[in-house]
Structures are given as C-alpha cells and as structure tokens.
Design an enzyme around this catalytic site. Structure first.
Site, mmCIF file in Angstrom:
data_model
loop_
_atom_site.group_PDB
_atom_site.id
_atom_site.type_symbol
_atom_site.label_atom_id
_atom_site.label_comp_id
_atom_site.label_asym_id
_atom_site.label_seq_id
_atom_site.Cartn_x
_atom_site.Cartn_y
_atom_site.Cartn_z
ATOM 1 N N LYS A 1 31.284 -11.192 54.371
ATOM 2 C CA LYS A 1 30.206 -10.652 55.203
ATOM 3 C C LYS A 1 29.123 -11.678 55.479
ATOM 4 O O LYS A 1 28.794 -12.497 54.613
ATOM 5 C CB LYS A 1 29.550 -9.471 54.493
ATOM 6 C CG LYS A 1 30.296 -8.181 54.659
ATOM 7 C CD LYS A 1 30.145 -7.634 56.055
ATOM 8 C CE LYS A 1 31.180 -6.540 56.280
ATOM 9 N NZ LYS A 1 31.345 -6.181 57.680
ATOM 10 N N VAL B 1 36.008 -2.865 53.912
ATOM 11 C CA VAL B 1 36.634 -1.572 53.613
ATOM 12 C C VAL B 1 37.972 -1.804 52.923
ATOM 13 O O VAL B 1 38.291 -1.146 51.922
ATOM 14 C CB VAL B 1 36.864 -0.740 54.900
ATOM 15 C CG1 VAL B 1 37.559 0.572 54.548
ATOM 16 C CG2 VAL B 1 35.569 -0.455 55.624
ATOM 17 N N GLY C 1 38.637 2.637 62.582
ATOM 18 C CA GLY C 1 38.098 1.482 63.294
ATOM 19 C C GLY C 1 39.096 1.009 64.324
ATOM 20 O O GLY C 1 40.273 1.398 64.286
ATOM 21 N N MET D 1 39.469 -2.672 65.675
ATOM 22 C CA MET D 1 39.030 -4.061 65.837
ATOM 23 C C MET D 1 39.646 -4.740 67.066
ATOM 24 O O MET D 1 39.031 -5.640 67.632
ATOM 25 C CB MET D 1 39.353 -4.889 64.587
ATOM 26 C CG MET D 1 38.572 -4.505 63.343
ATOM 27 S SD MET D 1 36.782 -4.523 63.500
ATOM 28 C CE MET D 1 36.439 -6.222 63.857
ATOM 29 N N TYR E 1 29.391 2.606 70.470
ATOM 30 C CA TYR E 1 29.464 3.325 69.196
ATOM 31 C C TYR E 1 29.299 4.831 69.425
ATOM 32 O O TYR E 1 28.906 5.266 70.509
ATOM 33 C CB TYR E 1 28.373 2.789 68.244
ATOM 34 C CG TYR E 1 28.629 3.135 66.799
ATOM 35 C CD1 TYR E 1 29.799 2.738 66.181
ATOM 36 C CD2 TYR E 1 27.713 3.890 66.066
ATOM 37 C CE1 TYR E 1 30.060 3.073 64.866
ATOM 38 C CE2 TYR E 1 27.962 4.228 64.746
ATOM 39 C CZ TYR E 1 29.136 3.813 64.156
ATOM 40 O OH TYR E 1 29.396 4.151 62.855
ATOM 41 N N SER F 1 39.106 -6.991 55.007
ATOM 42 C CA SER F 1 37.779 -6.504 55.423
ATOM 43 C C SER F 1 37.066 -5.919 54.204
ATOM 44 O O SER F 1 37.677 -5.702 53.147
ATOM 45 C CB SER F 1 37.945 -5.419 56.490
ATOM 46 O OG SER F 1 38.560 -4.275 55.912
HETATM 47 N N1 LIG Z 1 34.663 5.091 60.858
HETATM 48 C C1 LIG Z 1 33.839 4.718 59.899
HETATM 49 O O1 LIG Z 1 33.064 5.528 59.390
HETATM 50 C C2 LIG Z 1 33.817 3.285 59.450
HETATM 51 C C3 LIG Z 1 33.013 2.906 58.359
HETATM 52 C C4 LIG Z 1 33.083 1.563 57.937
HETATM 53 C C5 LIG Z 1 33.869 0.662 58.627
HETATM 54 N N2 LIG Z 1 34.599 1.080 59.699
HETATM 55 C C6 LIG Z 1 35.482 0.177 60.426
HETATM 56 O O2 LIG Z 1 36.335 -0.450 59.488
HETATM 57 C C7 LIG Z 1 36.680 -1.737 59.982
HETATM 58 C C8 LIG Z 1 36.386 -2.764 58.918
HETATM 59 O O3 LIG Z 1 34.972 -2.869 58.784
HETATM 60 P P1 LIG Z 1 34.366 -3.952 57.785
HETATM 61 O O4 LIG Z 1 32.901 -3.962 57.918
HETATM 62 O O5 LIG Z 1 34.971 -3.706 56.451
HETATM 63 O O6 LIG Z 1 35.002 -5.267 58.430
HETATM 64 P P2 LIG Z 1 34.750 -6.796 58.067
HETATM 65 O O7 LIG Z 1 34.584 -6.950 56.604
HETATM 66 O O8 LIG Z 1 33.673 -7.284 58.963
HETATM 67 O O9 LIG Z 1 36.136 -7.452 58.488
HETATM 68 C C9 LIG Z 1 36.635 -7.339 59.796
HETATM 69 C C10 LIG Z 1 38.152 -7.246 59.707
HETATM 70 O O10 LIG Z 1 38.704 -7.080 61.004
HETATM 71 C C11 LIG Z 1 39.723 -8.050 61.221
HETATM 72 N N3 LIG Z 1 39.771 -8.353 62.635
HETATM 73 C C12 LIG Z 1 38.742 -8.682 63.423
HETATM 74 N N4 LIG Z 1 39.160 -8.835 64.703
HETATM 75 C C13 LIG Z 1 40.493 -8.609 64.699
HETATM 76 C C14 LIG Z 1 41.502 -8.625 65.687
HETATM 77 N N5 LIG Z 1 41.216 -8.915 66.957
HETATM 78 N N6 LIG Z 1 42.769 -8.358 65.304
HETATM 79 C C15 LIG Z 1 43.075 -8.079 64.024
HETATM 80 N N7 LIG Z 1 42.157 -8.056 63.032
HETATM 81 C C16 LIG Z 1 40.884 -8.308 63.374
HETATM 82 C C17 LIG Z 1 39.292 -9.229 60.380
HETATM 83 O O11 LIG Z 1 40.382 -10.060 60.143
HETATM 84 P P3 LIG Z 1 40.194 -11.687 60.008
HETATM 85 O O12 LIG Z 1 39.489 -11.898 58.692
HETATM 86 O O13 LIG Z 1 41.585 -12.161 60.045
HETATM 87 O O14 LIG Z 1 39.347 -12.111 61.184
HETATM 88 C C18 LIG Z 1 38.799 -8.498 59.121
HETATM 89 O O15 LIG Z 1 39.896 -8.077 58.337
HETATM 90 C C19 LIG Z 1 35.912 -1.936 61.280
HETATM 91 O O16 LIG Z 1 36.769 -1.551 62.337
HETATM 92 C C20 LIG Z 1 34.771 -0.954 61.153
HETATM 93 O O17 LIG Z 1 34.275 -0.547 62.390
HETATM 94 C C21 LIG Z 1 34.575 2.364 60.112
#
Ligand SMILES: NC(=O)c1ccc[n+]([C@@H]2O[C@H](COP(=O)([O-])OP(=O)(O)OC[C@H]3O[C@@H](n4cnc5c(N)ncnc54)[C@H](OP(=O)(O)O)[C@@H]3O)[C@@H](O)[C@H]2O)c1
Length: 315
Positions: free
Chosen positions: A305, A138, A224, A226, A37, A136
């Site tokens: 979640k 987000v 992100g 993933m 991270y 997700s």
């Molecule tokens: N930069 C920032 O400030 C920030 C802030 C918040 C979140 N984020 C990022 O935003 C993203 C979403 O976060 P979240 O907490 O909303 O996620 P989440 O609700 O935990 O959901 C995860 C998502 O990722 C998909 N996924 C997981 N592994 C994958 C893969 N190998 N290939 C394709 N899709 C995959 C899942 O699809 P399935 O349901 O099909 O498994 C689901 O849509 C993450 O990457 C997180 O790090 C970034």
C-alpha cells in the site's frame, strides 16, 4: 486533484479537532474520485476514505473523546487532509496499541476479507477458497484469516514466482499465476478437499478461471473489478455445477450492522493485526504529497500500500 489550503475553524461545542496520523490510498478512492464508485461526494470535496488521526483539541463540554485519543477520520468529510474539525459523534475510537500503518488499514480491506469468508458459505476446516488479486490487501488478509479458520486459500496473482514465498508465509496454501492453467493446477492440488468459495476482485477472464476451479454448489463473491471489464461466467459451470454468483460491499454491511456487531467485527480485525497480519507498505509519503501518492498507487508492480502520514504521525 490538487493540494490546497482551506480554512480551519476552532472546535465548537460537540466538536473536536483531529490531526491526521496515517491514511491509505485504495482502489475505491480512484473510483470515488472518478465518479464510478457506489457513492459520490459533492464537489469540491476532500478525497480519501480510510485513515486515523489523533484528537488535538476538543470543544467546550466535550467528554466523549480526549486530547491524544486515536480515532477514525470520518469518511464522508474526506481523510486526505492534515486536520479537520468534526462532530464528536462521527468519531470512532481506535486502539492505540496498533502501529499507525495497521490502524489506518483496519476499516476497509481486512474487514472485507473477514466478512466474505464468514457470510456466504459455512466453511469447514479443509475446505478450499480460491481468490484472484492474492497479493492485494484483501487477498493477503483472506489468506491469513483463512488459515486461522483452517481453510486452504489458493491465491492467483500476476507474478507467482516473485510473490510465492511471501504469500505462502502469509497463510496462502497455494500461489499460482492467474492464467488458463490455474483451474487444472487447483484440481491437481485439492485432493479430497472441495472448492466451496471463490473471491473475485478482478473481473474479466480472471473470474472465469475462479468459476472453473469451483466445485458444485460453490459461491463466487465479487467485490471489486480491477480490470474494469464485466464479470463474465462460463455457462456450463453455472448450469451444471449449480454455482451462485453474488456481490459484496463493505460500506453497505457497515451501514446495516448494529453497533454491537460493528464493535465485534472490528475487534476481530484488530486481532488479525495483533496476530501479525502482514500487509506490506510500498511507500509512506506526507499527506501534502497526495497527488504523487495517488500516481504511485496506480502504477503496477508496487510492493504494497501507499500510505500518507499527517501531523500526528509519531516522531
Ligand atoms: N466491495 C468492497 O466492499 C471492497 C472492500 C475492499 C476492497 N475492495 C476491492 O478489492 C480489491 C482489492 O483492494 P485492495 O485495496 O486490497 O487492493 P490493493 O492492495 O491496492 O491491490 C490491488 C490488486 O489489484 C491487482 N490489479 C490491479 N490492476 C489489475 C489488472 N489490470 N489486472 C489484474 N490485476 C490487477 C494488483 O495486482 P499487481 O500487484 O499485480 O498489480 C493487486 O493484486 C479492489 O478491487 C477493491 O476495490 C472491495
């Protein structure tokens, strides 16, 4: 990772004892635990980034918070714990009218959706936004908030047939499988609308599809990764469509924002939950079962979640 008992002091002057109400397990937790991270903790450390608790006791002379207040568990100390003693100035008060599940998710994902829809492109009603990871937290927040703004959010997911009805009900304008047919399907859908913003949290081939779906002068924001693969771009679209690729990190926005901007921003997030933002929960486990909760959260096909409940969870 292990669940372990550690000593807990009584709150002194300027401190409060806070009991966990609810915490979330996020992809960024895995990044922080595995050391990939954007910031790290000194080990040994308590893990967990987002959660809320209730003040259980205050130290001598403390008046800024009172017993029963709901507060954000301070992130730097780690939130996957039953209780902690914290400096009062590190406690951010949270509204009590939200459910514990909502309160525990106000600080990372819906805020990111609000910022990425506001801060990169001046979207107008009728504009189109394309995003991957549409199911997700987000992605669901972006679809819900995007609809409030009058923009059409196209959500790409890994199983569109299973998720379509639910995501359309949550605000998405179109739900498609994240495959190479998506750019053509978006072109057929958009009519006179323009795809002006792409939201990428997957990387790899998926972001190529977002970029191919964009209209000239659009911006694609990556927040992100993933798949753990590099963000790739199609040279043709970058050059001939004059696309802009940017990154976004909520932590940095929060660090740089004034206290007034932070308060206004979080009020807009609370408003999303009060308006019915649908963020489903896959499971709620006792925080002492955090190791299993993390394993469950990393498995594919979960329904939302994975949350952790603590001693202040309402009975
Ligand atoms: N930069 C920032 O400030 C920030 C802030 C918040 C979140 N984020 C990022 O935003 C993203 C979403 O976060 P979240 O907490 O909303 O996620 P989440 O609700 O935990 O959901 C995860 C998502 O990722 C998909 N996924 C997981 N592994 C994958 C893969 N190998 N290939 C394709 N899709 C995959 C899942 O699809 P399935 O349901 O099909 O498994 C689901 O849509 C993450 O990457 C997180 O790090 C970034």
């Amino acid at each position: 990772m292990e669940w372990k008992e550690i000593p807990l002091a009584r709150p002194g002057p300027g401190q409060a004892l806070v009991a966990l109400e609810c915490a979330a397990v996020h992809p960024s937790d895995f990044g922080m635990i595995s050391g990939t991270y954007g910031k790290k903790r000194e080990l040994p450390a308590v893990a967990g980034r987002e959660g809320v608790g209730r003040v259980e006791a205050v130290g001598p002379g403390v008046i800024a918070v009172a017993v029963g207040d709901r507060v954000r568990m301070p992130e730097p100390e780690g939130v996957w714990r039953e209780r902690g003693v914290f400096a009062v100035e590190a406690l951010y008060r949270m509204p009590s009218d939200l459910t514990p599940e909502a309160a525990a998710q106000c600080l990372v994902n819906p805020p990111t959706a609000v910022r990425v829809l506001n801060d990169f492109v001046a979207l107008k009603p009728g504009d189109i936004v394309v995003q991957n990871a549409g199911n997700s937290a987000v992605g669901r927040s972006a679809a819900f908030y995007g609809k409030q703004l009058g923009v059409k959010v196209v959500s790409l997911v890994r199983n569109a047939d299973r998720l379509r009805a639910e995501l359309l009900a949550g605000g998405a304008a179109l739900v498609l499988d994240d495959n190479d047919d998506a750019p053509a399907a978006i072109a057929a859908f958009k009519g006179a609308g323009k795809v002006r913003l792409g939201l990428n949290s997957i990387g790899g081939a998926s972001v190529m599809r977002l970029i191919k779906a964009c209209d000239a002068n659009a911006t694609v924001v990556t927040f992100g990764g993933m798949v753990g693969d590099a963000v790739r771009f199609p040279t043709r679209e970058l050059i001939f469509n004059n696309l802009t690729l940017k990154g976004y990190w909520m932590d940095k926005w929060g660090r740089d924002a004034s206290s007034e901007a932070l308060a206004a921003h979080f009020e807009s997030v609370y408003a999303l939950f009060r308006a019915g933002l649908p963020l489903p929960t896959d499971a709620i486990l006792p925080v002492s079962e955090v190791v299993s909760a993390v394993a469950r959260s990393r498995a594919s096909g979960r329904a939302g979640k994975v949350l952790l409940r603590g001693p202040a969870w309402p009975v």
